[in-house]
Design a protein around this motif. Structure first.
Motif, PDB file in Angstrom:
ATOM      1  N   MET A   1       0.822  -1.190   0.000  1.00 19.91           N
ATOM      2  CA  MET A   1       0.000   0.000   0.000  1.00 19.91           C
ATOM      3  C   MET A   1       0.869   1.258   0.000  1.00 19.91           C
ATOM      4  N   LYS A   2       1.989   1.188   0.759  1.00 15.88           N
ATOM      5  CA  LYS A   2       2.881   2.336   0.847  1.00 15.88           C
ATOM      6  C   LYS A   2       3.521   2.629  -0.511  1.00 15.88           C
ATOM      7  N   LYS A   3       3.849   1.570  -1.291  1.00 16.17           N
ATOM      8  CA  LYS A   3       4.463   1.740  -2.608  1.00 16.17           C
ATOM      9  C   LYS A   3       3.470   2.376  -3.585  1.00 16.17           C
ATOM     10  N   LEU A   4       2.196   2.038  -3.475  1.00 17.06           N
ATOM     11  CA  LEU A   4       1.177   2.600  -4.350  1.00 17.06           C
ATOM     12  C   LEU A   4       1.040   4.108  -4.133  1.00 17.06           C
ATOM     13  N   SER A   5       1.134   4.544  -2.886  1.00 11.62           N
ATOM     14  CA  SER A   5       1.029   5.989  -2.611  1.00 11.62           C
ATOM     15  C   SER A   5       2.225   6.736  -3.189  1.00 11.62           C
ATOM     16  N   TYR A   6       3.442   6.110  -3.181  1.00  8.32           N
ATOM     17  CA  TYR A   6       4.617   6.745  -3.784  1.00  8.32           C
ATOM     18  C   TYR A   6       4.445   6.860  -5.300  1.00  8.32           C
ATOM     19  N   ILE A   7       3.842   5.846  -5.908  1.00  6.55           N
ATOM     20  CA  ILE A   7       3.611   5.866  -7.359  1.00  6.55           C
ATOM     21  C   ILE A   7       2.618   6.978  -7.719  1.00  6.55           C
ATOM     22  N   ILE A   8       1.552   7.088  -6.972  1.00 11.41           N
ATOM     23  CA  ILE A   8       0.548   8.135  -7.229  1.00 11.41           C
ATOM     24  C   ILE A   8       1.161   9.512  -7.027  1.00 11.41           C
ATOM     25  N   LEU A   9       1.931   9.693  -5.945  1.00 11.77           N
ATOM     26  CA  LEU A   9       2.610  10.970  -5.685  1.00 11.77           C
ATOM     27  C   LEU A   9       3.578  11.293  -6.818  1.00 11.77           C
ATOM     28  N   GLY A  10       4.299  10.300  -7.316  1.00 13.57           N
ATOM     29  CA  GLY A  10       5.234  10.508  -8.421  1.00 13.57           C
ATOM     30  C   GLY A  10       4.513  10.932  -9.695  1.00 13.57           C
TER      31      GLY A  10
END
Length: 177
Positions: A1-10
């Motif tokens: 879940m944490k990786k998905l938020s980094y992808i969206i932020l990117g």
């Protein structure tokens, strides 16, 4: 879940950087703005081809001018006016004036009617007995009177109680060839 938020932020940061740092074409932006703000209009109904307008004018000259000019001659004039000219500024100004008057009298302008008239003695010797034309706004009351019938049998385009436009430049010449 944490990786998905980094992808969206990117993705969001990448989209913002692309928006702010990619070159834009100001000429294209300007053209787009002009197109969006350009006044839209409909092609007027009743347009004539120029050749047909000349033919109509020639018909008037052939069938009406002798009779009209002979009446003008009885009044001491060489020939009668057969056209009236107003500048585009005068017409725009009159339309604004008529709209303001109609609004104050609670009317809605639906069109304009052109009338033929003949000057009387009060116009003086240079215009007496000569043709004139004047423009009258037509329309209807904004707030119609209550009625049981959903139909308006009186018609919608009555002449409005607004002073007509007259005093255009007269001319005796026909349609230019």
């Amino acid at each position: 879940m944490k990786k998905l938020s980094y992808i969206i932020l990117g993705l969001i940061i990448g989209a913002l950087l692309t928006y702010f740092f990619c070159p834009r074409n100001p000429e294209l932006d300007s053209m787009q703005t002009k197109l969006e703000t350009a006044e839209k209009f409909e092609l007027p109904k009743g347009l004539l081809k120029q050749d047909y307008a000349k033919e109509l004018n020639n018909n008037w000259t052939k069938y009406r001018k002798p009779a009209v000019d002979s009446c003008a001659a009885m009044g001491g004039h060489k020939e009668d006016d057969r056209s009236v000219w107003w500048s585009s500024k005068e017409i725009r100004n009159y339309i604004k004036y008529a709209k303001k008057q109609a609004d104050s009298l609670d009317y809605k302008i639906t069109g304009y009617r052109v009338y033929l008239g003949v000057y009387g003695q009060e116009a003086g010797p240079e215009k007496c007995d000569l043709t004139t034309m004047f423009l009258v706004p037509t329309g209807k009351k904004r707030h119609a009177e209550a009625s049981v019938s959903p139909f308006n049998f009186r018609g919608n385009d009555q002449d409005l109680p607004i002073p007509p436009l007259n005093r255009g430049g007269g001319g005796s010449g026909g349609y230019p060839n």
